[in-house]
Design a protein around this motif. Structure first.
Motif: not given
Length: 102
Positions: A64-93
């Protein structure tokens, strides 16, 4: 009754056959070969629970930490926030206490 006991305690690494582990590794290798960042990250997040077949629960935090670092490379702010929200959702699952590294 044995099956219901296994379902209640969850799947442990010892319960998974070597063939299933190899199949799981192959999926992660195939995903790693995707060149575009966003599809690769979403595919890996979608099957993140499969890490328990390979390593048990001890490697989820690193993954999860590695995926979180990869998400920093997404340039579009909306796409980045959505991807981070999905990662949080998957980690909480996986485990509600794993959102620390995110």
């Amino acid at each position: 009754e044995r099956e219901s006991e296994m379902l209640n305690r969850g799947i442990l690494v010892q319960d998974v056959t070597e063939e299933a582990r190899e199949t799981c590794k192959n999926w992660f290798f195939k995903i790693a070969s995707i060149r575009e960042l966003i599809p690769r990250v979403y595919m890996e997040m979608a099957i993140i629970r499969a890490y328990q077949f390979l390593y048990g629960y001890r490697h989820f935090e690193q993954a999860l930490s590695r995926l979180s670092r990869l998400l920093r490379g997404i340039g579009d702010p909306l796409a980045s926030v959505y991807a981070r929200a999905y990662l949080v959702r998957k980690s909480r699952d996986i485990n509600k206490s794993l959102i620390g590294p995110l």
